[in-house]
Design an enzyme around this catalytic site. Structure first.
Site, PDB file in Angstrom:
ATOM      1  N   HIS A  72      -5.256  -2.500 -23.636  1.00  0.00           N
ATOM      2  CA  HIS A  72      -6.354  -1.747 -24.164  1.00  0.00           C
ATOM      3  C   HIS A  72      -7.632  -2.292 -23.741  1.00  0.00           C
ATOM      4  O   HIS A  72      -7.778  -3.428 -23.516  1.00  0.00           O
ATOM      5  CB  HIS A  72      -6.142  -1.576 -25.691  1.00  0.00           C
ATOM      6  CG  HIS A  72      -6.266  -2.708 -26.215  1.00  0.00           C
ATOM      7  ND1 HIS A  72      -7.798  -3.349 -26.649  1.00  0.00           N
ATOM      8  CD2 HIS A  72      -5.459  -3.275 -26.877  1.00  0.00           C
ATOM      9  CE1 HIS A  72      -7.519  -4.504 -27.533  1.00  0.00           C
ATOM     10  NE2 HIS A  72      -6.015  -4.485 -27.765  1.00  0.00           N
ATOM     11  N   ASP A  74     -10.754  -1.501 -25.071  1.00  0.00           N
ATOM     12  CA  ASP A  74     -11.646  -1.361 -26.147  1.00  0.00           C
ATOM     13  C   ASP A  74     -11.716  -2.737 -27.011  1.00  0.00           C
ATOM     14  O   ASP A  74     -10.603  -3.660 -26.857  1.00  0.00           O
ATOM     15  CB  ASP A  74     -11.567  -0.456 -27.210  1.00  0.00           C
ATOM     16  CG  ASP A  74     -10.224  -0.273 -27.940  1.00  0.00           C
ATOM     17  OD1 ASP A  74      -9.077  -0.574 -27.119  1.00  0.00           O
ATOM     18  OD2 ASP A  74     -10.113   0.045 -29.114  1.00  0.00           O
ATOM     19  N   ASP A 103      -8.601 -10.482 -27.391  1.00  0.00           N
ATOM     20  CA  ASP A 103      -8.109  -9.265 -27.673  1.00  0.00           C
ATOM     21  C   ASP A 103      -8.913  -8.015 -26.896  1.00  0.00           C
ATOM     22  O   ASP A 103      -9.923  -7.536 -27.500  1.00  0.00           O
ATOM     23  CB  ASP A 103      -8.063  -9.227 -29.214  1.00  0.00           C
ATOM     24  CG  ASP A 103      -7.334  -7.906 -29.366  1.00  0.00           C
ATOM     25  OD1 ASP A 103      -6.512  -7.415 -28.679  1.00  0.00           O
ATOM     26  OD2 ASP A 103      -7.461  -7.709 -30.745  1.00  0.00           O
ATOM     27  N   GLU A 133      -7.682   1.488 -29.161  1.00  0.00           N
ATOM     28  CA  GLU A 133      -6.343   0.643 -29.781  1.00  0.00           C
ATOM     29  C   GLU A 133      -6.953  -0.091 -31.096  1.00  0.00           C
ATOM     30  O   GLU A 133      -6.112  -0.032 -32.025  1.00  0.00           O
ATOM     31  CB  GLU A 133      -5.799  -0.297 -28.857  1.00  0.00           C
ATOM     32  CG  GLU A 133      -4.662  -0.984 -29.415  1.00  0.00           C
ATOM     33  CD  GLU A 133      -4.763  -2.300 -30.305  1.00  0.00           C
ATOM     34  OE1 GLU A 133      -3.711  -2.678 -30.750  1.00  0.00           O
ATOM     35  OE2 GLU A 133      -5.997  -2.532 -30.321  1.00  0.00           O
ATOM     36  N   GLU A 134      -8.215  -0.246 -31.213  1.00  0.00           N
ATOM     37  CA  GLU A 134      -8.679  -1.223 -32.172  1.00  0.00           C
ATOM     38  C   GLU A 134      -8.879  -0.324 -33.294  1.00  0.00           C
ATOM     39  O   GLU A 134      -9.496  -0.963 -34.600  1.00  0.00           O
ATOM     40  CB  GLU A 134      -9.614  -2.142 -31.849  1.00  0.00           C
ATOM     41  CG  GLU A 134      -9.408  -3.058 -30.905  1.00  0.00           C
ATOM     42  CD  GLU A 134      -8.808  -4.208 -31.126  1.00  0.00           C
ATOM     43  OE1 GLU A 134      -8.250  -3.977 -32.513  1.00  0.00           O
ATOM     44  OE2 GLU A 134      -8.397  -5.232 -30.768  1.00  0.00           O
ATOM     45  N   GLU A 162      -1.336  -8.474 -25.119  1.00  0.00           N
ATOM     46  CA  GLU A 162      -1.755  -8.893 -26.202  1.00  0.00           C
ATOM     47  C   GLU A 162      -1.873 -10.368 -26.333  1.00  0.00           C
ATOM     48  O   GLU A 162      -0.861 -11.002 -25.703  1.00  0.00           O
ATOM     49  CB  GLU A 162      -1.147  -8.296 -27.592  1.00  0.00           C
ATOM     50  CG  GLU A 162      -1.066  -6.832 -27.724  1.00  0.00           C
ATOM     51  CD  GLU A 162      -2.447  -6.420 -28.294  1.00  0.00           C
ATOM     52  OE1 GLU A 162      -3.422  -7.086 -28.603  1.00  0.00           O
ATOM     53  OE2 GLU A 162      -2.767  -5.213 -28.418  1.00  0.00           O
ATOM     54  N   HIS A 342     -11.015 -11.037 -33.002  1.00  0.00           N
ATOM     55  CA  HIS A 342     -11.890 -10.185 -33.750  1.00  0.00           C
ATOM     56  C   HIS A 342     -13.144 -11.220 -34.415  1.00  0.00           C
ATOM     57  O   HIS A 342     -13.841 -10.591 -35.303  1.00  0.00           O
ATOM     58  CB  HIS A 342     -11.134  -9.460 -35.094  1.00  0.00           C
ATOM     59  CG  HIS A 342     -10.140  -8.433 -34.507  1.00  0.00           C
ATOM     60  ND1 HIS A 342      -9.298  -7.622 -35.090  1.00  0.00           N
ATOM     61  CD2 HIS A 342      -9.725  -8.123 -33.056  1.00  0.00           C
ATOM     62  CE1 HIS A 342      -8.684  -6.928 -34.463  1.00  0.00           C
ATOM     63  NE2 HIS A 342      -8.863  -7.204 -33.155  1.00  0.00           N
TER      64      HIS A 342
END
Length: 365
Positions: A72, A74, A103, A133-134, A162, A342
């Site tokens: 992903h 994003d 991530d 995705e997030e 991932e 994150h």
């Protein structure tokens, strides 16, 4: 004007370039533009398709197997951690800091670098770079691909970039969220005997959760550890009112040998006495199936061999579940510690980026 990416550059530098393109969920146009332009200008033998803010590329060399590389584009919202920067960490050595380093722009960088630098891959390749995705699963870009371009999801094995610290994390656990609710009768707390306290009725539920013994199960050499946890609690009107409604939100993370239906049956069994007398009602608020490891499949087994047998179970839910549901064995494999995803101090050791690049180069060659 899109940012220029050099796909043949050191994948560490490519990671930094991707990180420096801010791409919070629903704001992926700039990074999708850059990825599309780079793939069109710097790769050969790929059919390339732009679909919204999703960029797809695939070869058709007539190889016996097709490997899907998916990531992903994003990230979660920036938290003062852009642009990227490199520094020497006292314990981790040379690291790259920035939103998305873990991530999962380092994983994206590995895939893009290999697409541009693999001369004669042993497998046909499909690259999928997708959006959203997030955030809530309903917005995930893979939904649109599955619905409108299902042929692009065909393959023998899928690798999701991932973060896994460079280890193969096979399959993933499923997740089920339910809300257990109670009702009562409001009254003034000075005359509590005139009411019926809804919060007190959750006592049995909370006691069962505290005493719950999680199951561990080994599947294809991967140990999955389940968990049943209260993740939210609500109730109460005011400091002088007996509440007439209360609820507890419960999340069940279950091993992939259970279906969603079997997971729900288990949760109902745990709270059977509370549900039987009508004290508590149960509502499903979210559910997603897990994914079996699939490591016995020849294409996946070859990846395990390239990784020198280093693999473990994936506890969290990831998009490998989507591929598993399509009958495609899927694993997570990427640079970075998922525990740092994150975070404001999100960072990835540069050697992990190079290690994963070398591992996948060996496997795909």
């Amino acid at each position: 004007m899109s940012t220029a990416l050099d796909l043949a550059a050191d994948p560490v530098e490519l990671t930094a370039a991707l990180v420096d393109i801010e791409s919070e969920s629903r704001n992926e146009t700039a990074i999708a533009d850059a990825v599309e332009a780079a793939l069109r200008e710097q790769t050969t033998g790929f059919e390339i398709l732009r679909h919204g803010n999703r960029v797809l590329a695939r070869t058709d060399r007539g190889r016996a197997q097709r490997v899907i590389l998916a990531g992903h584009l994003d990230t979660v919202p920036v938290a003062g951690n852009l642009p990227s920067r490199r520094e020497t960490h006292p314990e981790e050595g040379d690291v790259l800091h920035g939103c998305g380093t873990v991530d999962m722009k380092s994983g994206d960088a590995v895939f893009l670098h290999l697409a541009a630098t693999l001369d004669e891959p042993a497998h046909d390749l499909t690259l999928i770079f997708y959006d959203c995705e997030e955030i809530a699963a309903e917005f995930n870009g893979l939904n649109d691909i599955e619905r409108e371009l299902p042929e692009w999801l065909a393959g023998d094995v899928a690798i999701l970039g991932e973060p896994t610290t460079g280890l193969i994390e096979a399959g993933c656990q499923g997740t089920l969220r339910v809300r257990l609710s109670t009702s009562g009768t409001r009254s003034h707390s000075a005359r509590s005997w005139m009411g019926d306290n809804a919060i007190h009725k959750l006592g049995g539920v909370l006691t069962k959760l505290a005493a719950y013994e999680a199951r561990r199960v080994d599947i294809e050499g991967c140990e999955y550890r389940e968990g049943l946890s209260a993740v939210g609690l609500g109730g109460g009107v005011a400091g002088n009112v007996i509440p007439d409604a209360a609820h507890v939100d419960v999340n069940f993370r279950f091993a992939p040998d259970r279906s969603v239906e079997q997971a729900l049956d288990h949760v109902r069994e745990v709270f059977a006495t509370d549900l039987a007398d009508g004290t508590v009602t149960l509502e499903v608020t979210d559910a997603a199936a897990g994914a079996l490891p699939g490591l016995a499949h020849p294409a996946a087994a070859a990846l395990v061999e390239a990784a020198q047998g280093r693999f473990r179970a994936k506890y969290g839910w990831t998009d490998v579940s989507r591929f598993s549901a399509l009958g495609i064995p899927a694993v997570n494999l990427g640079p970075g510690d998922p525990n740092l995803a994150h975070r404001v101090d999100e960072r990835v050791p540069v050697e992990q980026i190079r290690m994963v690049t070398d591992l996948l180069r060996s496997y795909l060659s």
